[in-house]
Design a protein around this motif. Structure first.
Motif, PDB file in Angstrom:
ATOM      1  N   VAL A  41      -5.886 -34.251   3.137  1.00  0.00           N
ATOM      2  CA  VAL A  41      -6.423 -33.815   1.980  1.00  0.00           C
ATOM      3  C   VAL A  41      -5.203 -33.972   0.623  1.00  0.00           C
ATOM      4  O   VAL A  41      -4.337 -33.364   0.837  1.00  0.00           O
ATOM      5  CB  VAL A  41      -7.090 -32.610   1.844  1.00  0.00           C
ATOM      6  CG1 VAL A  41      -7.509 -32.019   0.589  1.00  0.00           C
ATOM      7  CG2 VAL A  41      -8.026 -32.314   2.943  1.00  0.00           C
ATOM      8  N   PRO A  42      -5.668 -34.768  -0.450  1.00  0.00           N
ATOM      9  CA  PRO A  42      -4.624 -34.723  -1.678  1.00  0.00           C
ATOM     10  C   PRO A  42      -5.094 -33.595  -2.432  1.00  0.00           C
ATOM     11  O   PRO A  42      -6.261 -33.381  -2.987  1.00  0.00           O
ATOM     12  CB  PRO A  42      -5.057 -35.906  -2.373  1.00  0.00           C
ATOM     13  CG  PRO A  42      -6.512 -36.304  -1.766  1.00  0.00           C
ATOM     14  CD  PRO A  42      -6.688 -35.866  -0.531  1.00  0.00           C
ATOM     15  N   SER A  43      -4.109 -32.619  -2.585  1.00  0.00           N
ATOM     16  CA  SER A  43      -4.523 -31.376  -3.293  1.00  0.00           C
ATOM     17  C   SER A  43      -4.807 -31.458  -4.716  1.00  0.00           C
ATOM     18  O   SER A  43      -5.394 -30.360  -5.346  1.00  0.00           O
ATOM     19  CB  SER A  43      -3.050 -30.398  -3.037  1.00  0.00           C
ATOM     20  OG  SER A  43      -2.021 -30.838  -4.033  1.00  0.00           O
ATOM     21  N   TRP A  44      -4.512 -32.875  -5.425  1.00  0.00           N
ATOM     22  CA  TRP A  44      -4.734 -32.789  -6.761  1.00  0.00           C
ATOM     23  C   TRP A  44      -6.437 -33.224  -6.831  1.00  0.00           C
ATOM     24  O   TRP A  44      -6.929 -33.429  -7.949  1.00  0.00           O
ATOM     25  CB  TRP A  44      -3.979 -33.986  -7.300  1.00  0.00           C
ATOM     26  CG  TRP A  44      -4.376 -35.061  -6.894  1.00  0.00           C
ATOM     27  CD1 TRP A  44      -5.202 -36.221  -6.997  1.00  0.00           C
ATOM     28  CD2 TRP A  44      -3.511 -35.856  -5.770  1.00  0.00           C
ATOM     29  NE1 TRP A  44      -5.035 -37.348  -6.314  1.00  0.00           N
ATOM     30  CE2 TRP A  44      -3.874 -37.313  -5.383  1.00  0.00           C
ATOM     31  CE3 TRP A  44      -2.377 -35.558  -4.874  1.00  0.00           C
ATOM     32  CZ2 TRP A  44      -3.568 -37.892  -4.452  1.00  0.00           C
ATOM     33  CZ3 TRP A  44      -1.848 -36.315  -4.119  1.00  0.00           C
ATOM     34  CH2 TRP A  44      -2.359 -37.465  -3.741  1.00  0.00           C
ATOM     35  N   GLU A  45      -6.987 -33.707  -5.611  1.00  0.00           N
ATOM     36  CA  GLU A  45      -8.599 -33.934  -5.713  1.00  0.00           C
ATOM     37  C   GLU A  45      -9.438 -32.869  -6.070  1.00  0.00           C
ATOM     38  O   GLU A  45      -9.820 -32.311  -5.162  1.00  0.00           O
ATOM     39  CB  GLU A  45      -8.784 -34.816  -4.527  1.00  0.00           C
ATOM     40  CG  GLU A  45      -9.977 -35.633  -4.600  1.00  0.00           C
ATOM     41  CD  GLU A  45     -10.228 -36.376  -6.077  1.00  0.00           C
ATOM     42  OE1 GLU A  45     -11.293 -35.761  -6.732  1.00  0.00           O
ATOM     43  OE2 GLU A  45      -9.906 -37.300  -6.344  1.00  0.00           O
ATOM     44  N   THR A  46     -10.009 -32.550  -7.178  1.00  0.00           N
ATOM     45  CA  THR A  46     -10.831 -31.474  -7.464  1.00  0.00           C
ATOM     46  C   THR A  46     -12.359 -31.850  -6.987  1.00  0.00           C
ATOM     47  O   THR A  46     -13.028 -30.873  -6.980  1.00  0.00           O
ATOM     48  CB  THR A  46     -10.804 -31.202  -8.969  1.00  0.00           C
ATOM     49  OG1 THR A  46     -11.195 -32.164  -9.750  1.00  0.00           O
ATOM     50  CG2 THR A  46      -9.435 -30.857  -9.459  1.00  0.00           C
ATOM     51  N   ARG A  47     -12.747 -32.995  -6.666  1.00  0.00           N
ATOM     52  CA  ARG A  47     -13.771 -33.027  -5.856  1.00  0.00           C
ATOM     53  C   ARG A  47     -14.108 -32.498  -4.689  1.00  0.00           C
ATOM     54  O   ARG A  47     -14.946 -32.124  -4.305  1.00  0.00           O
ATOM     55  CB  ARG A  47     -14.148 -34.380  -5.691  1.00  0.00           C
ATOM     56  CG  ARG A  47     -14.220 -35.436  -7.081  1.00  0.00           C
ATOM     57  CD  ARG A  47     -14.486 -36.929  -6.575  1.00  0.00           C
ATOM     58  NE  ARG A  47     -14.531 -37.971  -7.803  1.00  0.00           N
ATOM     59  CZ  ARG A  47     -13.288 -38.210  -8.487  1.00  0.00           C
ATOM     60  NH1 ARG A  47     -12.205 -38.214  -8.008  1.00  0.00           N
ATOM     61  NH2 ARG A  47     -13.425 -39.261  -9.485  1.00  0.00           N
ATOM     62  N   PHE A  48     -12.816 -32.019  -4.158  1.00  0.00           N
ATOM     63  CA  PHE A  48     -12.922 -31.883  -2.672  1.00  0.00           C
ATOM     64  C   PHE A  48     -12.362 -30.303  -2.594  1.00  0.00           C
ATOM     65  O   PHE A  48     -13.073 -29.525  -1.779  1.00  0.00           O
ATOM     66  CB  PHE A  48     -12.035 -32.638  -1.891  1.00  0.00           C
ATOM     67  CG  PHE A  48     -12.224 -34.217  -1.679  1.00  0.00           C
ATOM     68  CD1 PHE A  48     -13.934 -34.396  -1.936  1.00  0.00           C
ATOM     69  CD2 PHE A  48     -11.476 -34.999  -1.526  1.00  0.00           C
ATOM     70  CE1 PHE A  48     -13.900 -35.721  -2.158  1.00  0.00           C
ATOM     71  CE2 PHE A  48     -11.587 -36.302  -1.508  1.00  0.00           C
ATOM     72  CZ  PHE A  48     -13.117 -36.749  -1.795  1.00  0.00           C
TER      73      PHE A  48
END
Length: 352
Positions: A41-48
């Motif tokens: 998981v990319p921690s910058w991806e606010t969709r997730f």
């Protein structure tokens, strides 16, 4: 020996505004259907992910992991590549890298750097709340514009850059140590840590910090004409994460490593889907099996030609075919003569 885990998929290149790539349950289900056992998981991806909540609440993290499991995948790892990039930015890249940060810190390099450090700290805390053992990231770069030694680099310039880089990362490495996590720097052009030598320069300045590890990605070594197999032997004790990404390098009389400012399709060196490039993944997976790598084989899709969904589906099957289920036996155990110390001594002529 240990059997590597996988296949995993790095989600950064797949997040989008259209289903099934726009929310956490849907992308987990899609990844599982494509053949993946886990997602990175990319921690910058606010969709997730709500990083602020993940850093503060184990209950939130447990729920996050539970949704993934309900949809068929584990979440073994997180990364903060974009935030790590912003821990150290040369002014030449201020405008280009502002897009990685929150709008509130655009056009303000010092505040952007503070924001980046806070983001990395939150990623570490979130990873700890999820029970992870490592976080992937970029190192950032202060010296990269001076990578090629023309004009001649002033004495002390590179040393000062690495001293500062270590100063910025040491508190983060110490926090990672408190949380029981490794920080795995992806060795990558554009970062000050872009090959083995620069990684060692950094290690020297962080006092060989035990939490400073590598995210191994052979594609970046192919494009530098670096021996990616020897690299595993040299840094086996420092490799904490693994991206399965392929690349090819086809130099011509017109173009080589630097690429001539061409697009990815027209470069001598370009990224390819796993199995379509020049990386000998059979040898790579063999080395990981022999060195007891206790992590995941994670596909990072970046290809100049192939559609990402095709690359993802093929990548899952590719990793499954390359994971070596390690043997618990020696192949010649059938011929074991059952000798002991006394028999060994006789075989050596040390006893009558």
């Amino acid at each position: 020996m240990k059997t590597i885990k996988g296949p995993g998929l790095f989600l950064a290149q797949f997040a989008g505004d259209e289903a099934p790539f726009n929310d956490w349950p849907s992308i987990c289900r899609w990844a599982a259907d494509a053949g993946y056992a886990g997602v990175q998981v990319p921690s910058w991806e606010t969709r997730f992910l709500d990083l602020d909540r993940a850093a503060e609440s184990k209950d939130y993290c447990d729920e996050f992991l539970g949704v993934a499991r309900e949809n068929g995948v584990e979440v073994p790892e997180m990364t903060c590549h974009l935030q790590g990039q912003l821990v150290a930015v040369h002014p030449a890249y201020d405008v280009a890298f502002d897009g990685f940060a929150a709008p509130s810190v655009h056009n303000n390099p010092s505040e952007r750097q503070k924001w980046a450090v806070d983001q990395v700290e939150k990623t570490l805390r979130a990873a700890a709340n999820m029970g992870h053992r490592a976080v992937g990231t970029f190192s950032g770069a202060l010296a990269w514009p001076y990578m090629y030694p023309w004009p001649q680099r002033p004495a002390g310039l590179v040393e000062m850059a690495f001293d500062e880089l270590a100063k910025r990362w040491t508190p983060l490495l110490n926090l990672a140590d408190e949380l029981g996590l490794d920080v795995c720097y992806e060795i990558h052009p554009g970062e000050d840590l872009h090959d083995g030598v620069t990684f060692e320069m950094f290690l020297d300045r962080v006092n060989q910090h035990p939490r400073a590890k590598m995210l191994y990605d052979p594609s970046h070594y192919i494009l530098q004409c670096l021996d990616y197999l020897d690299n595993i032997d040299i840094y086996a004790d420092r490799i904490g994460m693994f991206h399965v990404k392929d690349a090819e390098f086809n130099p011509t009389g017109r173009q080589g490593v630097y690429g001539g400012y061409q697009s990815w399709v027209n470069r001598a060196g370009r990224f390819r889907s796993p199995g379509d490039g020049h990386v000998d993944f059979g040898a790579v997976f063999s080395k990981f099996a022999a060195m007891d790598f206790d992590g995941w084989a994670v596909v990072e899709w970046e290809c100049a030609l192939k559609h990402p969904e095709d690359g993802a589906r093929e990548g899952a099957a590719f990793v499954k075919d390359h994971i070596i289920r390690v043997t618990p036996h020696a192949f010649d155990d059938f011929a074991d003569a059952g000798t002991d110390d006394e028999a060994n001594a006789r075989m050596l002529g040390l006893k009558p």
